[in-house]
Design an enzyme around this catalytic site. Structure first.
Site, PDB file in Angstrom:
ATOM      1  N   TYR A 139      39.607  27.051  43.648  1.00 36.19           N
ATOM      2  CA  TYR A 139      39.118  28.364  44.116  1.00 36.19           C
ATOM      3  C   TYR A 139      38.360  28.238  45.439  1.00 36.19           C
ATOM      4  O   TYR A 139      38.564  29.033  46.365  1.00 36.19           O
ATOM      5  CB  TYR A 139      38.217  28.939  43.015  1.00 36.19           C
ATOM      6  CG  TYR A 139      37.696  30.330  43.225  1.00 36.19           C
ATOM      7  CD1 TYR A 139      38.506  31.444  43.008  1.00 36.19           C
ATOM      8  CD2 TYR A 139      36.368  30.549  43.586  1.00 36.19           C
ATOM      9  CE1 TYR A 139      37.997  32.729  43.165  1.00 36.19           C
ATOM     10  CE2 TYR A 139      35.857  31.822  43.733  1.00 36.19           C
ATOM     11  CZ  TYR A 139      36.679  32.910  43.521  1.00 36.19           C
ATOM     12  OH  TYR A 139      36.175  34.183  43.674  1.00 36.19           O
ATOM     13  N   LYS A 152      39.230  29.984  48.969  1.00 42.74           N
ATOM     14  CA  LYS A 152      38.308  30.913  49.614  1.00 42.74           C
ATOM     15  C   LYS A 152      37.875  30.429  51.004  1.00 42.74           C
ATOM     16  O   LYS A 152      37.615  31.241  51.895  1.00 42.74           O
ATOM     17  CB  LYS A 152      37.090  31.148  48.718  1.00 42.74           C
ATOM     18  CG  LYS A 152      37.422  31.909  47.423  1.00 42.74           C
ATOM     19  CD  LYS A 152      38.204  33.178  47.684  1.00 42.74           C
ATOM     20  CE  LYS A 152      38.144  34.189  46.560  1.00 42.74           C
ATOM     21  NZ  LYS A 152      39.030  35.355  46.811  1.00 42.74           N
TER      22      LYS A 152
HETATM   23  P1  NAP Z   1      38.996  40.748  38.522  1.00 39.61           P
HETATM   24  O1  NAP Z   1      38.127  41.734  37.810  1.00 39.61           O
HETATM   25  O2  NAP Z   1      39.512  39.569  37.767  1.00 39.61           O
HETATM   26  O3  NAP Z   1      40.211  41.552  39.192  1.00 39.61           O
HETATM   27  C1  NAP Z   1      41.214  40.886  39.893  1.00 39.61           C
HETATM   28  C2  NAP Z   1      42.479  41.705  39.850  1.00 39.61           C
HETATM   29  O4  NAP Z   1      43.495  40.977  40.587  1.00 39.61           O
HETATM   30  C3  NAP Z   1      43.011  41.909  38.428  1.00 39.61           C
HETATM   31  O5  NAP Z   1      43.334  43.254  38.210  1.00 39.61           O
HETATM   32  C4  NAP Z   1      44.236  41.009  38.412  1.00 39.61           C
HETATM   33  O6  NAP Z   1      45.279  41.468  37.572  1.00 39.61           O
HETATM   34  C5  NAP Z   1      44.693  41.072  39.853  1.00 39.61           C
HETATM   35  N1  NAP Z   1      45.632  39.998  40.167  1.00 39.61           N
HETATM   36  C6  NAP Z   1      45.604  38.722  39.730  1.00 39.61           C
HETATM   37  N2  NAP Z   1      46.657  38.030  40.178  1.00 39.61           N
HETATM   38  C7  NAP Z   1      47.388  38.904  40.916  1.00 39.61           C
HETATM   39  C8  NAP Z   1      48.601  38.797  41.642  1.00 39.61           C
HETATM   40  N3  NAP Z   1      49.290  37.646  41.691  1.00 39.61           N
HETATM   41  N4  NAP Z   1      49.079  39.895  42.282  1.00 39.61           N
HETATM   42  C9  NAP Z   1      48.407  41.063  42.224  1.00 39.61           C
HETATM   43  N5  NAP Z   1      47.251  41.226  41.567  1.00 39.61           N
HETATM   44  C10 NAP Z   1      46.746  40.163  40.909  1.00 39.61           C
HETATM   45  O7  NAP Z   1      38.251  40.124  39.812  1.00 39.61           O
HETATM   46  P2  NAP Z   1      36.996  40.630  40.693  1.00 39.61           P
HETATM   47  O8  NAP Z   1      35.783  39.975  40.150  1.00 39.61           O
HETATM   48  O9  NAP Z   1      37.045  42.093  40.896  1.00 39.61           O
HETATM   49  O10 NAP Z   1      37.329  39.876  42.063  1.00 39.61           O
HETATM   50  C11 NAP Z   1      38.050  40.470  43.133  1.00 39.61           C
HETATM   51  C12 NAP Z   1      38.084  39.503  44.306  1.00 39.61           C
HETATM   52  O11 NAP Z   1      36.754  39.162  44.684  1.00 39.61           O
HETATM   53  C13 NAP Z   1      38.793  38.179  43.983  1.00 39.61           C
HETATM   54  O12 NAP Z   1      39.495  37.729  45.109  1.00 39.61           O
HETATM   55  C14 NAP Z   1      37.633  37.260  43.680  1.00 39.61           C
HETATM   56  O13 NAP Z   1      37.981  35.909  43.882  1.00 39.61           O
HETATM   57  C15 NAP Z   1      36.597  37.761  44.676  1.00 39.61           C
HETATM   58  N6  NAP Z   1      35.224  37.400  44.300  1.00 39.61           N
HETATM   59  C16 NAP Z   1      34.669  37.816  43.113  1.00 39.61           C
HETATM   60  C17 NAP Z   1      33.368  37.444  42.782  1.00 39.61           C
HETATM   61  C18 NAP Z   1      32.707  37.865  41.498  1.00 39.61           C
HETATM   62  O14 NAP Z   1      31.582  37.393  41.238  1.00 39.61           O
HETATM   63  N7  NAP Z   1      33.304  38.709  40.683  1.00 39.61           N
HETATM   64  C19 NAP Z   1      32.627  36.644  43.666  1.00 39.61           C
HETATM   65  C20 NAP Z   1      33.219  36.239  44.864  1.00 39.61           C
HETATM   66  C21 NAP Z   1      34.514  36.624  45.171  1.00 39.61           C
HETATM   67  P3  NAP Z   1      45.454  40.923  36.058  1.00 39.61           P
HETATM   68  O15 NAP Z   1      44.339  41.520  35.294  1.00 39.61           O
HETATM   69  O16 NAP Z   1      46.791  41.426  35.625  1.00 39.61           O
HETATM   70  O17 NAP Z   1      45.352  39.425  36.127  1.00 39.61           O
END
Ligand code: NAP
Length: 246
Positions: free
Chosen positions: A147, A151
Site C-alpha cells: 500500500y 501511495k
Molecule cells: P473504502 O471505504 O474501502 O472504499 C473504497 C471503494 O473502492 C469501495 O467501494 C471499493 O469497492 C472500491 N474499489 C475497490 N477496488 C476497486 C476497483 N478495482 N475498481 C473500482 N472500485 C474499486 O475506502 P476509503 O477509506 O473510502 O478510501 C478511499 C481512498 O482513500 C483509497 O484510495 C484509500 O487508500 C485512501 N485512503 C484512505 C484512508 C482511510 O483512513 N480511510 C487513509 C488514507 C488514504 P468494493 O467495496 O466492491 O471493494
C-alpha cells in the site's frame, strides 16, 4: 462533469456528493454498479445529476468502456478523482505476490489507466482537474509495503502528469489522508481484534487535533483542488491528517 472512482462508499461517496454540491454532474464509478445506488441517490438529493458505472479500474478494457459510457451519457469528463482502493496488509515475510500486485493494480495502475482515458477529454476541452488519493502511509507504515509503495507511486504519477498536462489547462494534485473513519479502517480494527471505537480512540490520542478524520474532511480538500481558483496549484501533495504527520 466529474468521475469519482471507488465512490460507492467512504471517501469516494462523500467526494461525489461534495462535487455535486459544487455544480458538477458526477459519474459514481465502483466495482459493482448496484452498490453505487446509495451515492447516486445522495447526489440527486443535493439536486445534482449522477450516473452509476460498474468498472474495475485495474482493467484497461473496462476503463475504456466505462469512460466512453460516461462521455456518451453525462458529457465529456473534465474532472477525475482517483479514489478506488483496497488493502491487503501483511508484514513483508508474509506478503504474497498476489497481495502486492493487487494493491499496486488498483491504486497505481488504476489511476494510470483512468488518467490516460480521461486526459483525452480534458486536453480537448483545454481544461481539467485530476486529484489522486495518496495516503500518509506513503511515508512508510508497518505492514503496508504494498500500500505504501502504491501511495508513494501515486505522488510520482501526480507530479509527472502535472508536468505533461499543464499546457492543456489540466492540474494534477494529490490528497494524502491520515486516519479516516470508513469501512477500510473498520476492517483493520476487525483484523486487529478490537472494536472500531477502541481503534479510533487510540489513534485520535496521537493526532494533534485529537480526532480521526471523516470522509467529508477529505472531500473538502479534493474540492479545493478542483476549483477554478486553484488553477495555479499543480503537482502538489496535501496531507489531510489533523496534524503535520500521518
Ligand atoms: P473504502 O471505504 O474501502 O472504499 C473504497 C471503494 O473502492 C469501495 O467501494 C471499493 O469497492 C472500491 N474499489 C475497490 N477496488 C476497486 C476497483 N478495482 N475498481 C473500482 N472500485 C474499486 O475506502 P476509503 O477509506 O473510502 O478510501 C478511499 C481512498 O482513500 C483509497 O484510495 C484509500 O487508500 C485512501 N485512503 C484512505 C484512508 C482511510 O483512513 N480511510 C487513509 C488514507 C488514504 P468494493 O467495496 O466492491 O471493494
Amino acid at each position: 462533469m466529474a468521475i469519482v472512482t471507488g465512490a460507492a462508499r467512504g471517501i469516494g461517496a462523500a467526494t461525489a456528493v461534495r462535487l455535486a454540491r459544487d455544480g458538477f454532474a458526477v459519474a459514481v464509478l465502483d466495482l459493482d454498479e448496484a452498490a453505487c445506488a446509495g451515492t447516486v441517490e445522495a447526489v440527486e438529493k443535493e439536486g445534482g445529476r449522477a450516473l452509476a458505472i460498474g468498472c474495475d479500474v485495474s482493467n484497461a478494457e473496462q476503463v475504456e468502456a466505462g469512460v466512453a459510457r460516461v462521455a456518451a451519457e453525462l458529457g465529456a469528463p473534465t474532472v477525475l478523482v482517483n479514489n478506488a482502493g483496497i488493502i491487503r496488509d501483511n508484514l513483508i515475510h508474509r506478503m504474497t505476490e498476489q497481495d502486492f500486485d493487487s494493491v499496486l493494480g488498483v491504486h497505481l495502475r488504476g489511476a494510470f489507466l483512468m488518467a490516460r482515458a480521461v486526459q483525452r477529454h480534458q486536453t480537448e476541452a483545454g481544461w481539467g482537474r485530476i486529484v489522486n488519493l495518496s495516503s500518509a502511509a506513503a511515508l512508510g507504515n508497518r505492514g503496508q509495503a504494498n500500500y505504501s509503495s502504491a501511495k508513494a507511486g501515486l505522488q510520482g504519477l501526480t507530479k509527472t502528469l502535472a508536468i505533461e498536462l499543464g499546457r492543456f489547462g489540466v492540474t494534477v494534485n494529490c490528497v494524502a489522508p491520515g486516519f479516516v473513519a470508513t469501512e477500510m479502517t473498520e476492517a483493520t480494527a476487525q483484523r486487529m481484534g478490537i472494536t472500531f471505537e477502541e481503534f479510533t480512540t487510540r489513534y485520535a490520542a496521537n493526532i494533534p487535533v485529537r480526532r480521526v478524520g471523516a470522509p467529508e474532511d477529505i472531500a473538502q480538500a479534493v474540492a479545493f483542488f478542483v476549483r477554478e481558483e486553484a488553477g495555479f496549484v499543480s503537482g502538489q501533495v496535501l496531507y489531510v491528517a489533523g496534524g503535520p504527520k500521518g
